[in-house]
Write an enzyme that holds these catalytic residues in place. Structure first.
Site, short mmCIF file in Angstrom:
data_model
loop_
_atom_site.label_atom_id
_atom_site.label_comp_id
_atom_site.label_asym_id
_atom_site.label_seq_id
_atom_site.Cartn_x
_atom_site.Cartn_y
_atom_site.Cartn_z
N HIS A 108 3.41 -8.82 13.19
CA HIS A 108 2.39 -8.86 12.14
C HIS A 108 2.20 -10.26 11.56
O HIS A 108 1.12 -10.59 11.09
CB HIS A 108 2.74 -7.86 11.03
CG HIS A 108 1.67 -7.74 9.98
ND1 HIS A 108 0.39 -7.28 10.27
CD2 HIS A 108 1.67 -8.05 8.66
CE1 HIS A 108 -0.34 -7.30 9.16
NE2 HIS A 108 0.41 -7.76 8.17
N TYR A 115 -0.89 4.52 8.79
CA TYR A 115 0.57 4.39 8.78
C TYR A 115 1.11 4.11 7.37
O TYR A 115 2.32 4.16 7.16
CB TYR A 115 1.03 3.29 9.76
CG TYR A 115 0.47 1.91 9.47
CD1 TYR A 115 0.97 1.12 8.44
CD2 TYR A 115 -0.57 1.40 10.22
CE1 TYR A 115 0.45 -0.13 8.17
CE2 TYR A 115 -1.10 0.15 9.97
CZ TYR A 115 -0.58 -0.62 8.94
OH TYR A 115 -1.12 -1.84 8.67
N GLU A 116 0.21 3.83 6.40
CA GLU A 116 0.70 3.64 5.03
C GLU A 116 1.09 4.98 4.41
O GLU A 116 1.72 5.00 3.36
CB GLU A 116 -0.36 2.92 4.20
CG GLU A 116 -0.56 1.48 4.64
CD GLU A 116 -1.68 0.76 3.90
OE1 GLU A 116 -1.46 0.36 2.75
OE2 GLU A 116 -2.77 0.61 4.49
N ASN A 142 -3.83 -11.62 19.15
CA ASN A 142 -2.73 -11.65 20.14
C ASN A 142 -3.22 -10.94 21.39
O ASN A 142 -4.21 -10.19 21.34
CB ASN A 142 -1.49 -10.94 19.59
CG ASN A 142 -1.77 -9.51 19.18
OD1 ASN A 142 -2.53 -9.26 18.23
ND2 ASN A 142 -1.21 -8.57 19.89
N HIS A 193 -3.20 -7.89 2.93
CA HIS A 193 -4.28 -7.07 2.37
C HIS A 193 -4.11 -7.10 0.84
O HIS A 193 -3.28 -6.38 0.29
CB HIS A 193 -4.20 -5.63 2.89
CG HIS A 193 -4.55 -5.51 4.34
ND1 HIS A 193 -5.79 -5.12 4.78
CD2 HIS A 193 -3.83 -5.79 5.45
CE1 HIS A 193 -5.82 -5.14 6.11
NE2 HIS A 193 -4.64 -5.54 6.54
N ALA A 202 -8.13 -7.36 12.74
CA ALA A 202 -7.31 -8.15 13.67
C ALA A 202 -6.90 -7.18 14.77
O ALA A 202 -6.51 -6.05 14.49
CB ALA A 202 -6.09 -8.68 12.95
N SER A 223 -6.73 -7.62 8.51
CA SER A 223 -5.46 -8.32 8.27
C SER A 223 -5.66 -9.82 8.40
O SER A 223 -6.16 -10.31 9.42
CB SER A 223 -4.42 -7.89 9.29
OG SER A 223 -3.94 -6.61 9.01
N HIS A 226 -4.57 1.96 5.87
CA HIS A 226 -4.28 2.38 7.24
C HIS A 226 -3.55 3.72 7.23
O HIS A 226 -2.81 4.01 6.27
CB HIS A 226 -3.40 1.34 7.94
CG HIS A 226 -3.92 -0.07 7.85
ND1 HIS A 226 -3.71 -0.87 6.75
CD2 HIS A 226 -4.66 -0.79 8.73
CE1 HIS A 226 -4.30 -2.04 6.96
NE2 HIS A 226 -4.88 -2.03 8.13
N MET A 238 -5.20 -0.71 14.51
CA MET A 238 -4.78 0.49 13.77
C MET A 238 -5.74 0.79 12.63
O MET A 238 -5.33 1.26 11.57
CB MET A 238 -3.37 0.28 13.22
CG MET A 238 -2.35 -0.17 14.24
SD MET A 238 -0.78 -0.64 13.48
CE MET A 238 -0.02 -1.60 14.80
N SER A 239 -7.02 0.46 12.83
CA SER A 239 -7.96 0.67 11.71
C SER A 239 -9.37 0.88 12.24
O SER A 239 -9.60 1.17 13.41
CB SER A 239 -7.94 -0.55 10.78
OG SER A 239 -8.55 -1.67 11.40
O1 LIG Z 1 -6.92 -3.56 11.42
P1 LIG Z 1 -6.43 -4.52 10.42
O2 LIG Z 1 -6.49 -4.01 9.02
O3 LIG Z 1 -7.11 -5.87 10.56
O4 LIG Z 1 -4.87 -4.77 10.71
C1 LIG Z 1 -4.29 -4.90 12.01
O5 LIG Z 1 -3.14 -5.67 11.83
C2 LIG Z 1 -2.00 -4.81 11.55
C3 LIG Z 1 -0.91 -5.10 12.55
O6 LIG Z 1 -0.47 -6.42 12.49
C4 LIG Z 1 -2.51 -3.39 11.72
O7 LIG Z 1 -2.79 -2.85 10.46
C5 LIG Z 1 -3.77 -3.58 12.52
O8 LIG Z 1 -4.69 -2.53 12.35
N1 LIG Z 2 -2.05 -1.67 17.54
C1 LIG Z 2 -2.24 -2.98 17.46
N2 LIG Z 2 -2.75 -3.49 16.35
C2 LIG Z 2 -2.93 -4.83 16.31
N3 LIG Z 2 -3.44 -5.59 15.34
C3 LIG Z 2 -3.42 -6.85 15.77
N4 LIG Z 2 -2.90 -6.93 16.99
C4 LIG Z 2 -2.60 -5.67 17.35
C5 LIG Z 2 -2.04 -5.09 18.53
O1 LIG Z 2 -1.71 -5.76 19.50
N5 LIG Z 2 -1.88 -3.75 18.53
#
Ligand SMILES: O=P(O)(O)O[C@H]1O[C@H](CO)[C@@H](O)[C@H]1O
Ligand SMILES: Nc1nc2[nH]cnc2c(=O)[nH]1
Length: 267
Positions: A261, A92-93, A247, A68, A120, A37, A90, A223-224
């Site tokens: 996000h 969750y999509e 963060n 993305h 991220a 991200s 991801h 989440m990836s």
């Molecule tokens: O893992 P990437 O694709 O960088 O994205 C991260 O950022 C998103 C949350 O802001 C979620 O999809 C998390 O997995």
């Molecule tokens: N689940 C999760 N995904 C993220 N992607 C970027 N920051 C975060 C976070 O704090 N939690």
């Protein structure tokens, strides 16, 4: 013989997609990159680009997340042929996990030997700060614990074995190389290493969840990545992965911080 899962793609489907791509570019990538991200700018570093929108690539899912772009970019980086996913998929999509990991198998059939993944992530380790880069040394694949695992379903031995080992998922030589190069470049203050925890999302974590994940040994949460790593290792590619700490996970009930996000993706 097998339950009709109808969730993934067959070897032949993957081969058809890879052959379709190879027919349209002379680039023969040995390295495949996945941009996390807000990190899609990595793809802009490739020279002599040949780019495809995901919507034009047979069998490819579509990116639905802000930050993305949804482009597969071929080109060269320091003279080496590469392919780069500007945008990943991801859980969750809403796609089945076997579909969102399809690009790893396409990478393999394009000739990729090493995959470099970025993401991220929220920092759980109390020593981390926003802007740190964490070399991933291991992961916790939480959806996988619950059976939402990309290798569920019939196993095609042309990709890999039924029960792949994951204790060597993250290539140790590449981790050491990255650490050495990082130190040479003076990145010592913000270069870290640690364990990445994958959750399904899309909600960010509660305070209790962050505290639990930290106790379980996770240094960063996102989440990836873990689902992609499992599929990349299953088909024998080397894996190197980095988290950008965008963060800090909220661990304290007095905190006013709220994960979002916009902050993660830089806009
Ligand atoms: O893992 P990437 O694709 O960088 O994205 C991260 O950022 C998103 C949350 O802001 C979620 O999809 C998390 O997995
Ligand atoms: N689940 C999760 N995904 C993220 N992607 C970027 N920051 C975060 C976070 O704090 N939690």
């Amino acid at each position: 013989m097998f339950p009709d899962l109808n969730t993934g793609f067959t070897y032949e489907d993957c081969k058809a997609t890879a052959d379709w791509l190879l027919a349209q570019t002379d680039v023969r990538p040995l390295v495949g990159i996945v941009c996390g991200s807000g990190l899609g700018g990595l793809a802009d570093m490739l020279k002599d680009q040949v780019a495809f929108n995901y919507k034009d690539i047979p069998n490819f899912p579509q990116s639905t997340v802000h930050g993305h772009a949804g482009r597969l970019v071929f080109g060269t980086l320091k003279g080496r042929d590469c392919v780069c996913m500007q945008g990943r998929f991801h859980l969750y999509e809403g796609y089945p996990i076997q579909k969102i990991t399809l690009p790893m198998r396409i990478f393999k059939l394009l000739g990729v030997e090493t995959v470099m993944l970025t993401n991220a992530a929220g920092g759980l380790n109390q020593d981390f700060k926003v802007g740190d880069i964490m070399i991933i040394k291991d992961h916790l694949n939480i959806p996988g614990f619950a059976g939402n695992h990309p290798l569920v379903g019939p196993n095609d031995e042309r990709f890999g074995v039924r029960f792949p080992c994951m204790s060597d998922a993250y290539d140790r030589e590449l981790q050491q190389l990255a650490m050495d190069v990082g130190h040479e470049l003076g990145f010592t203050d913000f270069l870290r290493e640690g364990v990445y925890c994958m959750l399904g999302g899309p909600s960010f974590e509660t305070i209790a969840e962050c505290r639990m994940l930290s106790k379980l040994g996770a240094d960063a949460v996102g989440m990836s990545t873990a689902h992609e790593v499992v599929v990349a290792r299953h088909c024998g590619m080397r894996v190197f992965a980095l988290s950008l700490i965008t963060n800090l996970a909220v661990m304290d009930y007095d905190s006013e911080e709220k994960a979002n996000h916009e902050e993660v993706s830089g806009g």
